[in-house]
Design an enzyme around this catalytic site. Structure first.
Site, mmCIF file in Angstrom:
data_model
loop_
_atom_site.group_PDB
_atom_site.id
_atom_site.type_symbol
_atom_site.label_atom_id
_atom_site.label_comp_id
_atom_site.label_asym_id
_atom_site.label_seq_id
_atom_site.Cartn_x
_atom_site.Cartn_y
_atom_site.Cartn_z
ATOM 1 N N ASP A 1 0.928 -1.005 -0.002
ATOM 2 C CA ASP A 1 0.073 0.004 0.004
ATOM 3 C C ASP A 1 1.041 1.120 -0.068
ATOM 4 O O ASP A 1 2.220 1.443 0.235
ATOM 5 C CB ASP A 1 -1.049 -0.046 1.278
ATOM 6 N N GLU B 1 -11.120 6.871 3.642
ATOM 7 C CA GLU B 1 -9.735 6.373 4.381
ATOM 8 C C GLU B 1 -10.216 6.904 6.041
ATOM 9 O O GLU B 1 -11.199 6.883 6.401
ATOM 10 C CB GLU B 1 -8.700 6.396 3.886
#
Ligand code: GLC
Length: 611
Positions: free
Chosen positions: A305, A502
Site C-alpha cells: 500500500d 480512508e
C-alpha cells in the site's frame, strides 16, 4: 496447538492446490515461466530492482527517471492528477507520455500504470461513477458486478491505464471505520462471490485482452477487522489499526475473499496498512508468503500500500528488507523511489535480501506483464483512443442505473407511501443531498476524498431524476431545509453523509447530522407523507428520522446515475436490495454481528422490503 495448525495447513494446502490447479478461467500465471525466465536471465540487478519499484507520478523528479531507473510501474494515488486537469484527454496524454519512456529502456518492458478505479474510472471527469461496493453488496448479484467491472476496465483502458487497484474484498466488522463503504458486506459470504465476479469483470479470461485491466484484491488481510481505538493515525480509531484474532478466525472471516479472487485469477494483491496481532501485514511472512503464496498458491505479485512499508521497524533499508523478505514483490514507495532503489540494491548486494527473493519477486511481476501481452511487440502499449467514444456512454450509464436500482434497500414503507405517483400534483423535495452529485458519489470521486457539489459532468442528481420522471403537469418544488411542503402530495428528503475517504471517515458516532433531522421535522410538520432517502457509506443511527418517515430507503453511495433512485421511487423497478450490513438500533449495537448473543439490530443482515 502445533498439531491443529499442521492439520489446518494440510487441509488448506490441499485447497491451495485445488485453487491453483483447477482455476477454470485464465491460464495459470506460472505457465508463462519459460518466457519469464528467459527474460529474467537477461536482466541486470538495476533492471530487476527497477521492476519492483512504483513511485507516484506526482513525485517523479523527471520523466527520464522512468527509463533511467528501469521503473516497472507508476501510479496515480488519490489526487495525483495530470497538471492539465482531470479530462479524459489529459489523463490519456499523461499515461502515454510515461509509457513511451518505459519503452526506451534496453529491454523495453512496459509500465504497469495503477489507479484506484474503485467505482468506475472515478478520477476522470465524465466517467460513469458506479455505486460504491456497499451498495453493490446489497444487490447480491455477481453477474451485475462482473458487467460493471468489465465496463470499468474499458473506461480505464480508454486512458491507457492497465491496472485498477480493485476489488476491495475487505469484510468491515465495525461500521465506524471510514472504509466501510469499500466493502461489499460485513460477512464473508457477502464478499466471496462478488469479489471473484469483480476480478472476472476487470481481467476477463485472458489478461492479454486489450479491453481488460489487471485487478488487485485488497487489503490483505483483516483490514476491516481492526480493534476500535487501535489505530495509530488520525483520530486513532480504526483505520490502519490492529486486527486481534486467532488465525482460525482470521481465515474464516478475512481470507475468504482472497481464496475466491485467487481462484478467479487475480494477478495482484495489496497487503494492508493494518496489523495482525501487532505485526504490520506488510512485514508478515506468515501472511504474505506462508499462507498466501505457499498454501493458497497465489502466483501473481504483491504490491504494497501507499508508503505502507514506512511504518515497519528500523531504518529504511531494514524496512525494505523486512517487507521484501516477508514476500512483498513491488513497493508503492511512492515518493523517495531513488532512495528505495539504492537501499534495495545494497540489500541485494550484501545478502540482506537474497537474490533468490529478488528473482522470485521479479518473476511474479513479469508473469503478469507477459500474461497481459505487454511484451508482445505486435501490440501497441499506448492508449487505444478509439475507446474514447465508449467513455461515459449512455450504454455504460444504463448499466450503472440498473446497479443503482438493484442496490437500494427499502427499510420502511407504510400507508402505501411508495411507489410515488408520477401524476402527483406536487412533490416537495428537500435535504442537503437531493441535488448534490458529490454526496451521491462519495469518496474516491474526481478527488481522493470526494466533495459535495457538482463534481463531474454527465451525472443526474436525485432531484433532477425526479423532475425527469414525473408528468408534465406535476410540480416539483425544492427546499434544502424541507420547509414549504404544505399542500404537496408527498415530501421526499435526501439526507446523509458528505464525502470522505480512508481515515477521514473514521467516526465515534453515527447519528444523523442536525440539519438532516431538522429537514425531516420541517417536512413532517407540513402534515404530508414523507419519504426519506439516506445517502451514506454505512448504516447510521436513524431513530430521529425513521419514526417520522412513512418510507425510508437506504441508497448508500449510488454514484452518477440518480435515475436509478427515481426508478424505485416511482415503481418502475420494485426494490430488491437486501442489507449486507446489519443496521444498528444504537451505537451500542455497532460491531455486533449475526450469531452474537447481544445481536439486536434495528434491521438484520439480509433485510429488505419490496412492494
Ligand atoms: C491508499 C489506499 C489503497 C489505494 C492506494 C493507492 O492509501 O489504502 O486502497 O489503492 O493507497 O492509492
Amino acid at each position: 496447538m502445533v498439531k491443529i495448525r499442521f492439520a489446518a495447513i494440510l487441509c488448506l494446502a490441499g485447497l491451495g492446490c485445488l485453487i491453483a490447479t483447477s482455476a477454470s478461467g485464465p491460464k495459470k500465471l506460472s505457465s508463462f515461466d519459460p518466457q519469464v525466465n528467459a527474460l529474467l536471465e537477461k536482466m541486470t540487478l538495476d533492471e530487476k530492482v527497477g521492476q519492483m519499484t512504483q513511485p507516484d507520478q506526482t513525485f517523479l523528479k523527471s520523466d527520464a527517471d522512468i527509463a533511467k531507473y528501469y521503473l516497472g510501474s507508476v501510479l496515480s494515488g488519490g489526487d495525483s492528477d495530470p497538471k492539465e486537469g482531470n479530462s479524459l484527454e489529459a489523463w490519456t496524454n499523461l499515461i502515454d507520455r510515461y509509457q513511451k519512456r518505459a519503452l526506451e529502456t534496453r529491454l523495453s518492458i512496459p509500465l504497469l500504470y495503477g489507479v484506484d478505479a474503485v467505482h468506475g474510472h472515478n478520477n476522470v471527469l465524465g466517467a460513469v461513477v458506479f455505486p460504491h461496493n456497499i451498495g453493490l453488496g446489497s444487490t447480491r448479484n455477481p453477474a451485475l458486478i462482473e458487467k460493471i467491472e468489465r465496463i470499468t476496465a474499458v473506461e480505464v483502458r480508454a486512458t491507457g491505464i492497465n491496472w485498477g487497484f480493485a476489488p476491495c474484498v475487505t469484510v468491515p466488522r465495525d461500521i465506524r471505520w471510514g472504509r466501510t463503504y469499500e466493502g461489499y458486506a460485513e460477512e464473508p459470504d457477502g464478499v466471496k462471490e462478488l469479489g471473484a465476479a469483480a476480478v472476472r469483470g476487470l481481467q476477463g479470461d485472458d489478461l492479454a485482452d486489450p479491453l481488460r485491466v489487471l485487478g488487485c484484491a485488497k487489503h490483505y488481510a483483516g483490514d476491516g477487522g481492526t480493534a476500535y481505538g487501535s489505530s495509530t493515525i488520525g483520530p486513532h480509531l480504526l483505520d490502519q489499526g490492529d486486527t486481534r484474532l486467532d488465525e482460525k478466525t482470521l481465515r474464516e472471516i478475512h481470507l475468504q475473499g482472497y481464496i475466491t479472487t485467487i481462484r478467479a485469477g487475480v494477478g495482484s494483491i495489496m497487503p494492508s496498512y493494518s496489523s495482525w496481532n501487532g505485526l504490520k501485514c506488510s512485514g508478515s511472512k506468515r501472511l504474505l508468503t506462508e499462507i498466501l503464496k505457499d498454501e493458497l498458491g497465489f502466483e501473481g505479485f504483491l504490491i504494497s500500500d501507499y508508503g505502507a512499508i514506512d511504518a515497519l521497524s528500523g531504518d529504511y533499508k531494514h524496512k525494505i528488507a523486512m517487507s521484501i523478505n516477508a514476500g512483498m514483490d513491488m513497493v508503492m514507495v511512492p515518493e523517495r523511489y531513488r532512495e528505495f532503489i539504492a537501499r534495495l540494491k545494497e540489500a541485494a548486494q550484501d545478502g540482506t535480501v537474497p537474490m533468490a527473493r529478488i528473482d522470485d519477486a521479479v518473476r511474479r511481476i513479469l508473469r503478469v506483464k507477459i500474461a497481459m501481452g505487454l511484451m508482445d511487440k505486435n501490440h501497441s502499449q499506448l492508449a487505444d483512443r478509439k475507446l474514447w467514444k465508449q467513455f461515459g456512454s449512455a450504454e455504460h450509464r444504463a448499466v450503472a442505473r440498473d446497479a443503482v436500482r438493484q442496490s437500494l434497500v427499502l427499510l420502511k414503507n407504510e400507508h402505501g407511501a411508495l411507489p410515488l405517483a408520477k401524476s402527483a400534483k406536487r412533490i416537495h423535495v428537500g435535504g442537503k443531498s437531493a441535488d448534490d452529485l458529490g454526496n451521491q458519489c462519495g469518496g474516491w470521486t474526481i478527488t481522493w476524498q470526494g466533495s459535495s457539489g457538482n463534481v463531474t459532468p454527465g451525472g443526474t442528481t436525485i432531484l433532477q431524476a425526479i423532475k425527469k420522471a414525473v408528468s408534465k403537469e406535476t410540480k416539483v418544488t425544492f427546499a434544502v431545509d424541507g420547509k414549504g411542503a404544505e399542500g404537496a402530495d408527498v415530501g421526499v428528503l435526501v439526507i446523509g453523509e458528505t464525502p470522505y475517504a480512508e481515515t477521514n471517515g473514521d467516526r465515534r458516532d453515527l447519528s444523523l447530522a442536525p440539519e438532516d433531522v431538522a429537514a425531516v421535522e420541517n417536512m413532517k410538520a407540513a402534515g404530508i407523507p414523507v419519504v426519506v432517502i439516506l445517502l451514506s457509506g454505512r448504516p447510521m443511527i436513524v431513530d430521529k428520522a425513521i419514526d417520522k418517515a412513512d418510507a425510508f430507503v437506504a441508497a448508500w453511495l449510488p454514484g452518477t446515475e440518480g435515475d436509478g433512485v427515481a426508478d424505485v421511487l416511482f415503481g418502475d423497478y420494485k426494490p430488491s436490495g437486501k442489507l449486507s450490513f446489519s443496521w444498528p438500533r444504537s451505537m451500542a449495537q455497532v460491531g455486533v454481528h449475526r450469531g452474537d448473543a447481544s445481536y439486536d439490530p434495528l434491521f438484520q443482515y439480509g433485510y429488505g422490503l419490496s412492494y
